[in-house]
Design an enzyme around this catalytic site. Sequence first.
Site, mmCIF file in Angstrom:
data_model
loop_
_atom_site.group_PDB
_atom_site.id
_atom_site.type_symbol
_atom_site.label_atom_id
_atom_site.label_comp_id
_atom_site.label_asym_id
_atom_site.label_seq_id
_atom_site.Cartn_x
_atom_site.Cartn_y
_atom_site.Cartn_z
ATOM 1 N N THR A 89 1.077 -1.332 -0.329
ATOM 2 C CA THR A 89 0.109 0.253 0.069
ATOM 3 C C THR A 89 0.985 1.235 0.204
ATOM 4 O O THR A 89 2.258 0.847 0.145
ATOM 5 C CB THR A 89 -1.124 0.213 0.893
ATOM 6 N N TRP A 133 -20.358 15.078 11.592
ATOM 7 C CA TRP A 133 -19.361 14.494 10.430
ATOM 8 C C TRP A 133 -20.099 15.713 8.621
ATOM 9 O O TRP A 133 -20.307 15.646 8.685
ATOM 10 C CB TRP A 133 -18.961 13.049 9.604
ATOM 11 N N LYS A 180 -14.379 15.456 12.375
ATOM 12 C CA LYS A 180 -15.816 15.268 13.060
ATOM 13 C C LYS A 180 -15.450 16.564 14.132
ATOM 14 O O LYS A 180 -15.230 16.495 15.351
ATOM 15 C CB LYS A 180 -15.109 14.139 14.572
ATOM 16 N N GLU A 196 -5.457 -3.615 -1.412
ATOM 17 C CA GLU A 196 -6.034 -4.614 -1.025
ATOM 18 C C GLU A 196 -6.774 -5.558 -2.147
ATOM 19 O O GLU A 196 -7.826 -6.557 -1.497
ATOM 20 C CB GLU A 196 -6.724 -4.294 0.425
HETATM 21 P P1 ADP Z 1 -3.696 4.442 -0.534
HETATM 22 O O1 ADP Z 1 -4.496 3.382 0.464
HETATM 23 O O2 ADP Z 1 -2.020 4.346 -0.078
HETATM 24 O O3 ADP Z 1 -4.576 5.310 -0.765
HETATM 25 P P2 ADP Z 1 -4.445 2.832 -2.758
HETATM 26 O O4 ADP Z 1 -4.362 3.476 -4.101
HETATM 27 O O5 ADP Z 1 -4.703 1.695 -1.852
HETATM 28 O O6 ADP Z 1 -3.107 3.432 -1.176
HETATM 29 O O7 ADP Z 1 -5.517 3.327 -1.814
HETATM 30 C C1 ADP Z 1 -6.880 3.073 -1.789
HETATM 31 C C2 ADP Z 1 -7.702 4.126 -1.605
HETATM 32 O O8 ADP Z 1 -7.755 5.079 -2.018
HETATM 33 C C3 ADP Z 1 -8.992 3.791 -1.401
HETATM 34 O O9 ADP Z 1 -9.822 3.544 0.352
HETATM 35 C C4 ADP Z 1 -9.684 4.902 -1.182
HETATM 36 O O10 ADP Z 1 -10.418 5.981 0.007
HETATM 37 C C5 ADP Z 1 -9.254 6.080 -1.864
HETATM 38 N N1 ADP Z 1 -10.085 5.899 -3.763
HETATM 39 C C6 ADP Z 1 -9.752 5.385 -4.582
HETATM 40 N N2 ADP Z 1 -10.592 5.266 -5.414
HETATM 41 C C7 ADP Z 1 -11.657 6.273 -4.779
HETATM 42 C C8 ADP Z 1 -12.487 6.693 -5.422
HETATM 43 N N3 ADP Z 1 -12.906 6.661 -6.465
HETATM 44 N N4 ADP Z 1 -13.153 7.638 -5.277
HETATM 45 C C9 ADP Z 1 -12.655 8.115 -4.556
HETATM 46 N N5 ADP Z 1 -12.158 7.459 -3.084
HETATM 47 C C10 ADP Z 1 -11.027 6.694 -3.741
#
Ligand code: ADP
Length: 542
Positions: A186, A441, A436, A331
């Site tokens: 990640t 929220w 918060k 993930e």
């Molecule tokens: P990191 O956690 O380091 O950013 P990832 O690329 O795995 O790495 O991130 C996944 C996260 O990115 C998701 O849990 C979400 O919060 C955000 N995310 C991914 N795609 C979208 C989207 N289309 N709209 C909003 N948030 C998104």
Amino acid sequence: MITSTMMDVPLQVRRLLEHGATIHRGSRVVTATGTGTHETTFADIARGAARLAGALASLGVQPGDRVATFMWNNHRHVEAYFAVPSMGAVLHPLNIRLFPEQIAFIANHAADRVVIVDNSLLPGFAKLLPSLKSVRHVIVAGAADRGVLEGTGVGVHDYESLLAAQPVTYDWPDVDERAAAAMCYTSGTTGHPKGVVYSHRSIYLHALAEAMPDAFDLSARDLMLTVVPQFHVLAWGLPYAAFAAGTSLAMPDRFLTPEPLAAFVTAARPNKGAGVPTVWVGLLQHVEAHPDADISSLTELVVGGSAMSETLMRGLDARGITGLHAWGMTEMSPLGTFSRPSLDDAEEDVDGHRLAQGRFAAPVEARLLGPDGEVLGWDGESVGELEVRGPWITASYYRENDEEHFDDGWLRTGDVGTITSDGYLRLTDRARDVIKSGGEWISSVELEGHLAAHPAVAEAAVVGVPDEKWGERPLATVVIKEGEQADAAELREFLATKVAKWQLPERWAVVPEIPKTSVGKFDKKIIRAAYAQDDLNVTTLG
Ligand code: ADP
């Protein structure tokens, strides 16, 4: 149980390679060179992959060994994507944009044995190499002065000469479909990097689902501009889906800033693209300022990694490009949802649905949990934390005891939102980014979306900062477009026409740029830290 009569054929990356190399042998990988483009066919990629597998075997790579890459998006990286898993080893693309200590932590944690490095990245890699404890061989792709790696006790090889000594076929082993094929960490937006290990089976199923019409809609008639880095969730799995569907790939290599990216679009003429919002925002701003830049070949852009703002969607619409939202995570391989409208959508719902994160891919199950752990209904209103499970979703992290992110066989996504009765997921925020304020929220994403719609605003990021009275309140950081002007008071007034008064930020800072993570998302950790250290010039209003 009655046993089926079906063959038990394992789902393997090698099958995707063989399919692409024969049925779609003329499909292309087009790579940007800075002065033009370099083209190879899927058949060439397959020959290169066989040679690379032979070369790796000659260096002693065994099934299960980790072979890392330290590369941009290009044709050689695609060869590695197929060679390494198909020979039974584990592909590990390293995120070249992380801090050296983080890269070293990740490579040591994964115990990478071999690293394939792009020549343009060699100087940085040479500094890193002494801290990579398990690496025995480095293969440098492209002409370079490999002398910088001398004296490290590690075998140093030239990609082309190493491959030239190998035959163009390889006796691929029959690997178990549940065996590790690739791994990614990640990017650490919210915590330290954690390893996710994909199987042959998960990659194969994900590739098929990704190509489906209501997802990326991939066919042998498409050329996909793959800006999402190959080190970020396997470029969203696109190289594998491309070989399944015959889709040609346009790879920007290191030419990622708006000007060369626009030039690459003009030269390669992709019809589709995939990347994070900041890439498309930059590209649009560039073509607005340079009317001769021709991106007219593009018809669809997939926006993922963070939320697509309405401004971006409309900006793309104005150029005849449909912006489509995809949501996922490292993930999750990463595909979770995709936001194409359906036949049932009333016309007035279409844009709203495109701005939602979309509907779930068939194998992805989802549920929303309320604050007390109760399962919430799909009513489009109840806000909860999203949990998912499915055959391409990780059940644990690599060599890490992490109970916190899993819940009775489900992955806790850390994302907060609603789901409508017909399955449209709408994220309101990341659990950690929600502000918060006095028991209510505030969605940082919503405020950012509204601010981005102001004509003078280039980018805006909103974070929660400590507040004595309310616990937390929003701080808006804003980048003003070149040649435009707007102060905090004007922006606050503008925002007041869009959101309830209690959501309006009191704290404002105009900044030269929003800090970004290694994969181009807003780095809210850095903004919060800058605020805490009094490094921002904050105006307080209201
Ligand atoms: P990191 O956690 O380091 O950013 P990832 O690329 O795995 O790495 O991130 C996944 C996260 O990115 C998701 O849990 C979400 O919060 C955000 N995310 C991914 N795609 C979208 C989207 N289309 N709209 C909003 N948030 C998104």
